[in-house]
Design an enzyme around this catalytic site. Structure first.
Site, PDB file in Angstrom:
ATOM      1  N   SER A 198      17.956 -14.513   1.404  1.00 24.36           N
ATOM      2  CA  SER A 198      19.098 -15.332   1.795  1.00 24.36           C
ATOM      3  C   SER A 198      18.719 -16.337   2.888  1.00 24.36           C
ATOM      4  O   SER A 198      17.783 -16.113   3.661  1.00 24.36           O
ATOM      5  CB  SER A 198      20.241 -14.449   2.303  1.00 24.36           C
ATOM      6  OG  SER A 198      20.582 -13.483   1.349  1.00 24.36           O
TER       7      SER A 198
HETATM    8  N1  SAH Z   1      19.394  -9.032   1.245  1.00 23.68           N
HETATM    9  C1  SAH Z   1      18.357  -9.678   0.498  1.00 23.68           C
HETATM   10  C2  SAH Z   1      18.926 -10.718  -0.440  1.00 23.68           C
HETATM   11  C3  SAH Z   1      18.353 -10.577  -1.795  1.00 23.68           C
HETATM   12  S1  SAH Z   1      19.183 -11.442  -3.083  1.00 23.68           S
HETATM   13  C4  SAH Z   1      17.290 -10.244   1.413  1.00 23.68           C
HETATM   14  O1  SAH Z   1      17.496 -10.237   2.637  1.00 23.68           O
HETATM   15  O2  SAH Z   1      16.232 -10.654   0.938  1.00 23.68           O
HETATM   16  C5  SAH Z   1      20.271 -10.197  -3.706  1.00 23.68           C
HETATM   17  C6  SAH Z   1      19.648  -8.936  -4.219  1.00 23.68           C
HETATM   18  O3  SAH Z   1      20.684  -8.146  -4.784  1.00 23.68           O
HETATM   19  C7  SAH Z   1      18.626  -9.127  -5.343  1.00 23.68           C
HETATM   20  O4  SAH Z   1      17.423  -8.523  -4.953  1.00 23.68           O
HETATM   21  C8  SAH Z   1      19.251  -8.406  -6.528  1.00 23.68           C
HETATM   22  O5  SAH Z   1      18.320  -7.774  -7.373  1.00 23.68           O
HETATM   23  C9  SAH Z   1      20.163  -7.415  -5.846  1.00 23.68           C
HETATM   24  N2  SAH Z   1      21.256  -6.907  -6.679  1.00 23.68           N
HETATM   25  C10 SAH Z   1      22.036  -7.590  -7.557  1.00 23.68           C
HETATM   26  N3  SAH Z   1      22.944  -6.756  -8.115  1.00 23.68           N
HETATM   27  C11 SAH Z   1      22.732  -5.527  -7.573  1.00 23.68           C
HETATM   28  C12 SAH Z   1      23.341  -4.249  -7.752  1.00 23.68           C
HETATM   29  N4  SAH Z   1      24.346  -4.051  -8.605  1.00 23.68           N
HETATM   30  N5  SAH Z   1      22.871  -3.217  -7.029  1.00 23.68           N
HETATM   31  C13 SAH Z   1      21.839  -3.370  -6.157  1.00 23.68           C
HETATM   32  N6  SAH Z   1      21.217  -4.545  -5.941  1.00 23.68           N
HETATM   33  C14 SAH Z   1      21.665  -5.621  -6.643  1.00 23.68           C
END
Ligand code: SAH
Length: 222
Positions: A75
């Site tokens: 993010s």
């Molecule tokens: N917090 C992360 C942001 C990653 S983007 C960071 O700091 O890098 C969002 C993430 O949510 C992705 O890795 C994606 O695979 C995950 N995601 C999407 N749907 C999800 C679900 N139902 N359960 C767990 N993770 C999920």
């Protein structure tokens, strides 16, 4: 509160050429309305370049989301800062994050002294995040699962942070939020801040329009 930071000195990247880039990022976040000094110190201290591919490390202190593989992104620092600031307001001890991704948001919350639980659906991303947590000496509990159901065994949580976007809030997550707690989540293009009062009532406001990768069903093993 620098003294509460749990990072080891060798993890700080002090002396790296990126220090000036980090200072610029902090200034930008201030201008964009991030006021909590604890959050600003954490953004400056946490080595975001370790959460992206080496080829992107030079861009790690720009205020922008960056690709982390599997079509996902780390993010934007402003979004991480806003979400962190919002949950800190209700003085949480525990926090559940849905969407570990690179591990950056989880690491920030842990660096600020919270007990962090984080859930990721893509196995490969979770393995990468766990390596970073070990390297930075951060104790973070993580789980490979579809986070839409939360993490019932450890509920309720003082705070919940959802880092993938959905059309509506998952009722299971609202249920797993402790009274007096804060949940932040991107819902229908808006960063939503929800508070549960001590009576269990829900108060909700929109913090800002945001764009997030989607919250998806099921898990991916690879
Ligand atoms: N917090 C992360 C942001 C990653 S983007 C960071 O700091 O890098 C969002 C993430 O949510 C992705 O890795 C994606 O695979 C995950 N995601 C999407 N749907 C999800 C679900 N139902 N359960 C767990 N993770 C999920």
């Amino acid at each position: 509160m620098v003294s509460r930071m749990r990072l080891q000195p060798d993890a700080l990247g002090v002396g790296m050429t990126s220090q000036r880039a980090r200072d610029r990022l902090i200034e930008r976040l201030r201008e964009q309305g991030v006021h909590d000094e604890r959050v600003l110190v954490a953004v400056r201290t946490l080595p975001r370049h370790l959460f992206v591919d080496e080829a992107l490390a030079a861009r790690a202190y720009e205020d922008t989301a960056l690709p982390i593989g599997h079509g996902q992104t780390i993010s934007q620092p402003w979004v991480v800062a806003k979400m962190t600031e919002a949950v800190l307001e209700t003085q949480p001890k525990t926090v559940l994050e849905i969407g570990t991704g690179s591990g950056y948001q989880a690491a920030m919350l842990a660096a600020l002294g919270l007990q962090v639980y984080t859930v990721e659906r893509i196995g490969d991303l979770l393995r990468g995040a766990r390596k970073r947590f070990r390297k930075l000496n951060l104790e973070i509990r993580s789980r490979h699962d579809d986070g839409r159901v939360g993490w019932a065994e450890h509920a309720p949580f003082d705070a919940i942070v959802v880092t993938a976007g959905a059309a509506a809030l998952e009722p299971a997550l609202v249920e797993q939020l402790a009274p007096g707690g804060t949940l932040v989540a991107p819902v229908a293009g808006q960063l939503l801040r929800l508070r549960k009062t001590s009576d269990g009532d829900i108060e909700q406001i929109n913090l800002a329009p945001v764009s997030f990768v989607p919250l998806l069903a099921g898990i991916v093993d690879g």
